[in-house]
Design an enzyme around this catalytic site. Structure first.
Site, PDB file in Angstrom:
ATOM      1  N   ASP A   8       0.831  -1.162   0.115  1.00 26.38           N
ATOM      2  CA  ASP A   8       0.020   0.173   0.013  1.00 26.38           C
ATOM      3  C   ASP A   8       0.804   1.360  -0.044  1.00 26.38           C
ATOM      4  OD1 ASP A   8      -2.550   1.588   0.487  1.00 26.38           O
ATOM      5  OD2 ASP A   8      -1.697   1.743   2.371  1.00 26.38           O
ATOM      6  N   PHE A   9       0.204   2.595  -0.356  1.00 27.25           N
ATOM      7  CA  PHE A   9       1.020   3.669  -0.448  1.00 27.25           C
ATOM      8  C   PHE A   9       0.751   4.570   0.925  1.00 27.25           C
ATOM      9  CE2 PHE A   9       2.475   7.491  -2.778  1.00 27.25           C
ATOM     10  CZ  PHE A   9       3.714   7.179  -2.995  1.00 27.25           C
TER      11      PHE A   9
END
Length: 217
Positions: A8-9
């Site tokens: 995920d970012f």
């Protein structure tokens, strides 16, 4: 054998929690006239696409909320975004071990590009990016994660893992048939993440990479 690590970012590779909160607060105050919504409620759906988060807040005014959020976000982005220490070095450890690294996020591509302009070291240690525009369905649906596996070379599910900071990341990994590593340095508490039942829950990026490379998955 682990051959691909999907990340995920927001809240996982980049410290955007305060930026998200302040943009949420701005949107709900200016559009809804409410400054009393608790921080936990404003951040409760981080990890899902932003339009969906606004629909949950107020379906009738979702578009106005989205416009207000994005205006505040773009104006204040570089002042509020922060770098988590050790991320680039830890991702390089994975690449040095032959693990392909990809980002799978519900964030718009333009927003990801803004983050990489502010924190350019990340762009050097990520092989591919899957953003909001790249799939029809979004987390917790598995489609974005499966797209990530395709982009790094059709890696088998049993040889891949998804790392994220939200319950939606854990749910997406499970739906995609991937193992999950939840990280507790993002927007969600350890208790909330534990309830999602990830395969592993870790407190820092070094611990995450140790799990990925140590054969514990």
């Amino acid at each position: 054998m682990l051959t691909a690590a999907l990340f995920d970012f927001d809240g996982t590779l980049v410290d955007t929690t305060e930026m998200i909160f302040q943009s949420m607060r701005h949107a709900t105050t200016s559009v809804l006239g409410r400054d009393d919504i608790p921080r936990e409620e404003l951040l409760a759906n981080v990890g899902q696409p932003l339009p969906r988060q606004m629909e949950i807040l107020d379906a009738e005014k979702a578009e106005l909320l989205l416009e207000s959020y994005r205006a505040h976000h773009e104006e204040n982005h570089d002042d509020l975004i922060r770098e988590f220490p050790g991320i680039a070095e830890s991702l390089q450890r994975l690449r040095d071990a032959g693990v392909k690294v990809a980002v799978v996020t519900s964030k718009r591509r333009r927003s990801v590009e803004m983050a990489l302009e502010a924190l350019p070291s990340l762009d050097l240690v990520v092989d591919r990016f899957v953003t909001l525009e790249d799939t029809t369905e979004h987390k917790p649906n598995p489609e974005p994660l499966l797209r990530g596996l395709e982009l790094v070379g059709d890696v088998p599910k049993e040889n891949a893992v998804y790392v994220g900071d939200s319950p939606f990341d854990v749910q997406a990994a499970r739906a995609a048939g991937l193992r999950s590593v939840a990280v507790s340095w993002g927007a969600f508490s350890e208790d909330t993440l534990r309830q999602a039942e990830p395969d592993h829950l870790v407190p820092d990026i070094d611990s995450a990479v140790d799990v990925l490379l140590g054969g514990e998955l």
